[in-house]
Scaffold this active site. Structure first.
Site, PDB file in Angstrom:
ATOM      1  N   GLY A 137      -6.021  -3.736   0.413  1.00  0.00           N
ATOM      2  CA  GLY A 137      -6.577  -5.034   0.037  1.00  0.00           C
ATOM      3  C   GLY A 137      -5.565  -6.158   0.101  1.00  0.00           C
ATOM      4  O   GLY A 137      -5.909  -7.317  -0.133  1.00  0.00           O
ATOM      5  N   GLU A 138      -4.325  -5.840   0.414  1.00  0.00           N
ATOM      6  CA  GLU A 138      -3.294  -6.878   0.444  1.00  0.00           C
ATOM      7  C   GLU A 138      -2.731  -6.989   1.872  1.00  0.00           C
ATOM      8  O   GLU A 138      -3.369  -7.568   2.740  1.00  0.00           O
ATOM      9  CB  GLU A 138      -2.222  -6.579  -0.614  1.00  0.00           C
ATOM     10  CG  GLU A 138      -2.856  -6.529  -2.020  1.00  0.00           C
ATOM     11  CD  GLU A 138      -1.843  -6.378  -3.147  1.00  0.00           C
ATOM     12  OE1 GLU A 138      -0.664  -6.712  -2.990  1.00  0.00           O
ATOM     13  OE2 GLU A 138      -2.257  -5.913  -4.231  1.00  0.00           O
ATOM     14  N   MET A 139      -1.596  -6.402   2.159  1.00  0.00           N
ATOM     15  CA  MET A 139      -1.032  -6.524   3.499  1.00  0.00           C
ATOM     16  C   MET A 139      -1.608  -5.477   4.453  1.00  0.00           C
ATOM     17  O   MET A 139      -1.538  -5.627   5.675  1.00  0.00           O
ATOM     18  CB  MET A 139       0.495  -6.463   3.427  1.00  0.00           C
ATOM     19  CG  MET A 139       1.058  -7.657   2.624  1.00  0.00           C
ATOM     20  SD  MET A 139       2.775  -7.446   2.097  1.00  0.00           S
ATOM     21  CE  MET A 139       3.656  -8.042   3.533  1.00  0.00           C
TER      22      MET A 139
END
Lengths: 344, 344
Positions: A137-139
């Site tokens: 969900g981030e990088m």
């Protein structure tokens, strides 16, 4: 540097005019008669860099969006060093514009925290640094792909070898370098630190009233130490339940202990003027709102408008010198570097 | 600074050893006997800053993601000054992760271009700067909202007044400041510029062969002048049609003249080592691919592997000193600043 352009003017005025001299005397008279060691808050010191090459490598990695699947999101995207080390959003934007689950905490002075993340699931900065890279969900990258990317870039390979003295370029070296850079991101010399160190003109009467109220009403029970927080986990909504749509469970998600449900790491108040919005869900847009909410749900106290303004004025004295740094120039990808496909 | 760590070593070696002295003599013998003014490429000079406060304000705006609807995308997101002034993606990522229509051109040396955007629809940098802010597929804000945001921040209001001498904070001042900053983003002192200025050891034999081929085979017909491009619009696929899924029509979309369909502004080759991928659709990942494609579709020529390598070696001598700058510290939003809602 502080973010209050009026501050240096005011301090000069205090020093240069008779009226100001009188005001300074008043401030001195109001200051509690105690030394710095008796305060529940301690000043922070400038970083001492012992491994400059490691820090410089970590800085490049910090700003390098190629550590993300998309080639677009770097550490600095959500912990923006132009903006108090945060993104000033309720929750962050991740790969493919996913809505992050929690407010991005500032990286500034994060080395002073007892653990990392709101729920403390990383024991230190190095352990933390690997998280967002591989978080879908981030990088949304993987440690293996990140390492492959770096190994494909001759200048990075050379720098890793220079810094670590060997050819193993693994995620451990990547996160060690990022952590070394993060350790330099401290913000000394805030007006309140100057006051703590003995310059009784560094904060004004309202700011001092705010500090006395901050101590006297119990804020300092959690927001203490050099980072004014970051030393313990506390229940959000101690006196009155905190209402939020945010599903984060806090410490219990790490320990499995249901008694720790809704316990979060107490955030630092350093540079809090810059790190809006506030709380783990980013629900409070302003310091006034945050102080009001904290008073009610943690202390069972409703601050008057004047009291609220005084505490807010004190909180703004916690803005320290922001890290000054040259924007890094990143080594270019080689023909062998896999190109990101952000829209796949 | 160049991005070839071997370069300074090589140049020192040339100067310090007998073998290198001989090599240098060879280079001198190979250099065409002509002065710089006879070359179709001219060196670029360092920027002369006449309005430092305006440039500094423009730099802050350049890095400020609050100029976007989401609060997440700044000018620097797609024209990253750590990465050759581009994003190194085929096409850029816009608001809500929209896929951009065209490859993000480098901002470096863009003041030397005859017009801005691939299709030249903006006559200068100031006109260009307003485009992405209001483009629904890019920063997705509006000029009015951007101005409202800036007016809500006391430190910005003060700086605009200091720079422009009046209280009108309109989009014209915003884009003028950004353009003033962009005008400083030139990259002098590339090895090829040093060669142009008379240092015949600044490029090696292969690089010189590449330049001679670049001139002799016709590349220079379009990629000329100080920016090696940016001076004209040319048809992509002059000899052989260029196949692409990218729907951009080029110059005809601006002029309405169908004869200019698929005419694009010739991109600069300055810092081309850093600005991959190449072409308006970003289809060429490497310089070798780009040189090969250009040879075939623009010149009707298939470069041999050696010729391709020589031209690529020459192109890498066009990497100049990248702009060195301190990361700006942005003024914090005030309580009146409307908070971005990136997920709405």
């Amino acid at each position: 540097m502080t973010h209050d352009p009026a501050r240096p003017l005011r301090r000069n005025a205090l020093r240069l005019t008779l009226a100001a001299a009188a005001a300074a005397a008043t401030l001195l008279a109001m200051a509690p008669v105690q030394s710095q060691t008796q305060e529940p808050v301690q000043p922070i010191e400038a970083a001492v860099v012992t491994e400059p090459a490691k820090v410089e490598l970590g800085k490049k990695l910090w700003f390098d969006p190629r550590l993300s699947r998309s080639g677009f999101i770097s550490c600095n995207s959500c912990h923006n060093l132009s903006m108090g080390g945060s993104d000033n959003l309720k929750t962050s934007i991740g790969d493919k514009w996913q809505k992050g689950p929690i407010n991005s905490p500032t990286v500034l002075n994060s080395s002073l925290n007892v653990a990392q993340f709101w729920d403390g699931r990383a024991k230190d900065l190095q352990e933390q640094a690997g998280g967002p890279i591989a978080n879908p969900g981030e990088m949304a990258f993987s440690h293996d792909l990140a390492v492959d990317m770096l190994r494909s870039i001759p200048q990075y390979v050379t720098e890793f070898k220079q810094v670590f003295g060997h050819d193993r370029l693994s995620i451990e070296e990547v996160t060690a370098a990022i952590a070394a850079f993060e350790e330099t991101l401290v913000t000394p010399n805030a007006p309140f630190d100057q006051w703590l160190k003995g310059d009784k003109t560094a904060i004004n009467a309202q700011e001092l009233r705010g500090y006395e109220l901050f101590k006297g009403s119990g804020c300092v029970a959690c927001h203490n130490g050099p980072n004014l927080g970051g030393t313990s986990f506390q229940k959000m909504g101690l006196v009155e339940p905190y209402k939020t749509d945010n599903p984060a469970e806090g410490r219990s998600a790490v320990t499995g202990n249901d008694a720790e449900r809704f316990n979060f790491k107490v955030p630092t108040l350093r540079n809090v003027e810059l790190t809006y919005p506030y709380f783990h869900d980013g629900a409070a847009d302003t310091l006034a709102q945050a102080v009001d909410t904290m008073g009610r749900i943690q202390l069972g106290r409703e601050f008057s408008a004047q009291e609220n303004a005084d505490v807010v004025a004190f909180l703004k004295t916690l803005t320290g010198d922001q890290p000054q740094m040259a924007l890094p120039i990143l080594p270019p990808s080689s023909d062998k570097t896999v190109r990101p496909q952000p829209f796949d």
